[in-house]
Design a protein around this motif. Structure first.
Motif, PDB file in Angstrom:
ATOM      1  N   UNK A 124      -6.540 -19.738  39.174  1.00 19.98           N
ATOM      2  CA  UNK A 124      -7.110 -21.089  39.253  1.00 19.98           C
ATOM      3  C   UNK A 124      -6.384 -21.908  40.311  1.00 19.98           C
ATOM      4  N   UNK A 125      -7.143 -22.742  41.003  1.00 18.90           N
ATOM      5  CA  UNK A 125      -6.560 -23.719  41.918  1.00 18.90           C
ATOM      6  C   UNK A 125      -7.124 -25.093  41.571  1.00 18.90           C
ATOM      7  N   UNK A 126      -6.353 -26.122  41.847  1.00 21.34           N
ATOM      8  CA  UNK A 126      -6.794 -27.506  41.627  1.00 21.34           C
ATOM      9  C   UNK A 126      -7.075 -28.111  42.995  1.00 21.34           C
ATOM     10  N   UNK A 127      -8.288 -28.639  43.163  1.00 20.99           N
ATOM     11  CA  UNK A 127      -8.703 -29.202  44.441  1.00 20.99           C
ATOM     12  C   UNK A 127      -8.383 -30.687  44.532  1.00 20.99           C
ATOM     13  N   UNK A 128      -8.151 -31.146  45.736  1.00 16.19           N
ATOM     14  CA  UNK A 128      -7.824 -32.547  46.006  1.00 16.19           C
ATOM     15  C   UNK A 128      -9.089 -33.392  46.006  1.00 16.19           C
ATOM     16  N   UNK A 129      -9.075 -34.468  45.202  1.00 14.02           N
ATOM     17  CA  UNK A 129     -10.236 -35.358  45.139  1.00 14.02           C
ATOM     18  C   UNK A 129      -9.860 -36.828  45.337  1.00 14.02           C
ATOM     19  N   UNK A 130      -8.575 -37.118  45.382  1.00  9.71           N
ATOM     20  CA  UNK A 130      -8.136 -38.501  45.504  1.00  9.71           C
ATOM     21  C   UNK A 130      -7.749 -39.117  44.168  1.00  9.71           C
ATOM     22  N   UNK A 131      -8.011 -38.394  43.072  1.00 14.30           N
ATOM     23  CA  UNK A 131      -7.620 -38.848  41.738  1.00 14.30           C
ATOM     24  C   UNK A 131      -6.288 -38.162  41.412  1.00 14.30           C
ATOM     25  N   UNK A 132      -5.210 -38.729  41.947  1.00 10.76           N
ATOM     26  CA  UNK A 132      -3.895 -38.103  41.889  1.00 10.76           C
ATOM     27  C   UNK A 132      -3.429 -37.816  40.465  1.00 10.76           C
ATOM     28  N   UNK A 133      -3.652 -38.740  39.549  1.00  5.13           N
ATOM     29  CA  UNK A 133      -3.191 -38.537  38.168  1.00  5.13           C
ATOM     30  C   UNK A 133      -3.909 -37.344  37.530  1.00  5.13           C
ATOM     31  N   UNK A 134      -5.214 -37.269  37.713  1.00  7.03           N
ATOM     32  CA  UNK A 134      -5.961 -36.138  37.154  1.00  7.03           C
ATOM     33  C   UNK A 134      -5.559 -34.830  37.819  1.00  7.03           C
ATOM     34  N   UNK A 135      -5.374 -34.859  39.124  1.00  7.73           N
ATOM     35  CA  UNK A 135      -4.957 -33.645  39.844  1.00  7.73           C
ATOM     36  C   UNK A 135      -3.616 -33.147  39.321  1.00  7.73           C
ATOM     37  N   UNK A 136      -2.657 -34.063  39.134  1.00  9.91           N
ATOM     38  CA  UNK A 136      -1.340 -33.674  38.625  1.00  9.91           C
ATOM     39  C   UNK A 136      -1.432 -33.120  37.207  1.00  9.91           C
ATOM     40  N   UNK A 137      -2.257 -33.741  36.375  1.00 10.26           N
ATOM     41  CA  UNK A 137      -2.420 -33.261  35.000  1.00 10.26           C
ATOM     42  C   UNK A 137      -3.037 -31.864  34.986  1.00 10.26           C
ATOM     43  N   UNK A 138      -4.097 -31.657  35.769  1.00  8.96           N
ATOM     44  CA  UNK A 138      -4.731 -30.341  35.833  1.00  8.96           C
ATOM     45  C   UNK A 138      -3.757 -29.299  36.368  1.00  8.96           C
ATOM     46  N   UNK A 139      -3.054 -29.629  37.440  1.00  9.45           N
ATOM     47  CA  UNK A 139      -2.119 -28.689  38.043  1.00  9.45           C
ATOM     48  C   UNK A 139      -0.983 -28.342  37.078  1.00  9.45           C
ATOM     49  N   UNK A 140      -0.451 -29.339  36.411  1.00 12.06           N
ATOM     50  CA  UNK A 140       0.623 -29.108  35.447  1.00 12.06           C
ATOM     51  C   UNK A 140       0.151 -28.198  34.311  1.00 12.06           C
ATOM     52  N   UNK A 141      -1.042 -28.452  33.801  1.00 14.16           N
ATOM     53  CA  UNK A 141      -1.565 -27.621  32.715  1.00 14.16           C
ATOM     54  C   UNK A 141      -1.766 -26.182  33.180  1.00 14.16           C
ATOM     55  N   UNK A 142      -2.371 -26.005  34.356  1.00 11.20           N
ATOM     56  CA  UNK A 142      -2.626 -24.649  34.868  1.00 11.20           C
ATOM     57  C   UNK A 142      -1.303 -23.905  35.042  1.00 11.20           C
ATOM     58  N   UNK A 143      -0.286 -24.567  35.565  1.00 14.97           N
ATOM     59  CA  UNK A 143       1.033 -23.931  35.753  1.00 14.97           C
ATOM     60  C   UNK A 143       1.646 -23.499  34.423  1.00 14.97           C
ATOM     61  N   UNK A 144       1.451 -24.291  33.382  1.00 20.26           N
ATOM     62  CA  UNK A 144       2.098 -24.021  32.097  1.00 20.26           C
ATOM     63  C   UNK A 144       1.274 -23.135  31.164  1.00 20.26           C
ATOM     64  N   UNK A 145       0.009 -22.975  31.429  1.00 21.20           N
ATOM     65  CA  UNK A 145      -0.855 -22.231  30.529  1.00 21.20           C
ATOM     66  C   UNK A 145      -0.581 -20.731  30.601  1.00 21.20           C
ATOM     67  N   UNK A 146      -0.404 -20.102  29.439  1.00 24.95           N
ATOM     68  CA  UNK A 146      -0.216 -18.646  29.438  1.00 24.95           C
ATOM     69  C   UNK A 146      -1.532 -17.897  29.686  1.00 24.95           C
ATOM     70  N   UNK A 147      -2.655 -18.619  29.661  1.00 26.75           N
ATOM     71  CA  UNK A 147      -3.972 -17.996  29.820  1.00 26.75           C
ATOM     72  C   UNK A 147      -4.528 -18.101  31.242  1.00 26.75           C
ATOM     73  N   UNK A 148      -3.845 -18.884  32.095  1.00 23.51           N
ATOM     74  CA  UNK A 148      -4.320 -19.118  33.455  1.00 23.51           C
ATOM     75  C   UNK A 148      -3.199 -18.815  34.436  1.00 23.51           C
ATOM     76  N   UNK A 149      -3.565 -18.453  35.639  1.00 29.11           N
ATOM     77  CA  UNK A 149      -2.601 -18.176  36.696  1.00 29.11           C
ATOM     78  C   UNK A 149      -2.928 -19.071  37.879  1.00 29.11           C
TER      79      UNK A 149
END
Length: 172
Positions: free
Chosen positions: A14-39
């Motif tokens: 999974x990758x998180x794309x830039x949309x200008x919504x920095x808070x949402x991007x950081x939350x999505x990226x943080x979750x993807x990094x920490x999730x044992x089900x996603x890489x």
């Protein structure tokens, strides 16, 4: 142009794309990094699924996301506002799932990403209805009058009747 070969084995990349919504991007990226089900993918073009948060997606925004992601990367959008993009175009651009921010859960997000990676799609009922309405309109107003089918080939009736000898009638 072919992209990387994707399989259903293992964790979705999974990758998180830039949309200008920095808070949402950081939350999505943080979750993807920490999730044992996603890489998390280091390169957006190497991802199976690209995720992005948008307020009111329009066709221009979805096109911009497509340019950030790989050509064969499926898009999952988290949407907080009104959907404004042309649904036909969004599907053409690779949108496979839309998750409304209202009621969003990380569990549903993970499940959706995994399902999209496996080739499934997930649209809210209202968008499904609008997409079906657009498909019906396209069929009825564009394809049918030209004797075409959704697959692009002439309808069976037209193909058969056009190939009959001139002295035979075509009955339907």
């Amino acid at each position: 142009m072919t992209g990387p070969v994707r399989t259903t084995a293992g964790r979705p990349v999974v990758t998180v794309l830039t949309t200008g919504d920095l808070i949402s991007e950081l939350a999505l990226d943080s979750f993807v990094r920490q999730s044992p089900h996603l890489l998390r993918a280091g390169d957006a073009r190497a991802a199976d699924v690209a995720v992005a948060a948008l307020h009111c997606p329009d066709t221009v925004a979805v096109t911009r996301l497509r340019k950030q992601a790989g050509e064969r990367t499926s898009l999952v959008l988290v949407v907080s506002g009104e959907w404004r993009a042309n649904l036909h175009k969004a599907v053409e651009l690779g949108v496979r799932a839309v998750l409304p921010r209202a009621g969003f859960t990380w569990e549903a997000f993970t499940q959706t990403v995994r399902q999209v990676r496996a080739g499934h799609a997930d649209l809210p009922p209202a968008l499904q209805g609008r997409l079906l309405d657009q498909m019906q309109y396209t069929y009825r107003e564009v394809l049918l009058p030209r004797g075409l089918t959704p697959g692009g080939s002439p309808s069976v009736k037209r193909r058969c009747c056009n190939s009959w000898p001139k002295d035979m009638s075509c009955r339907t």
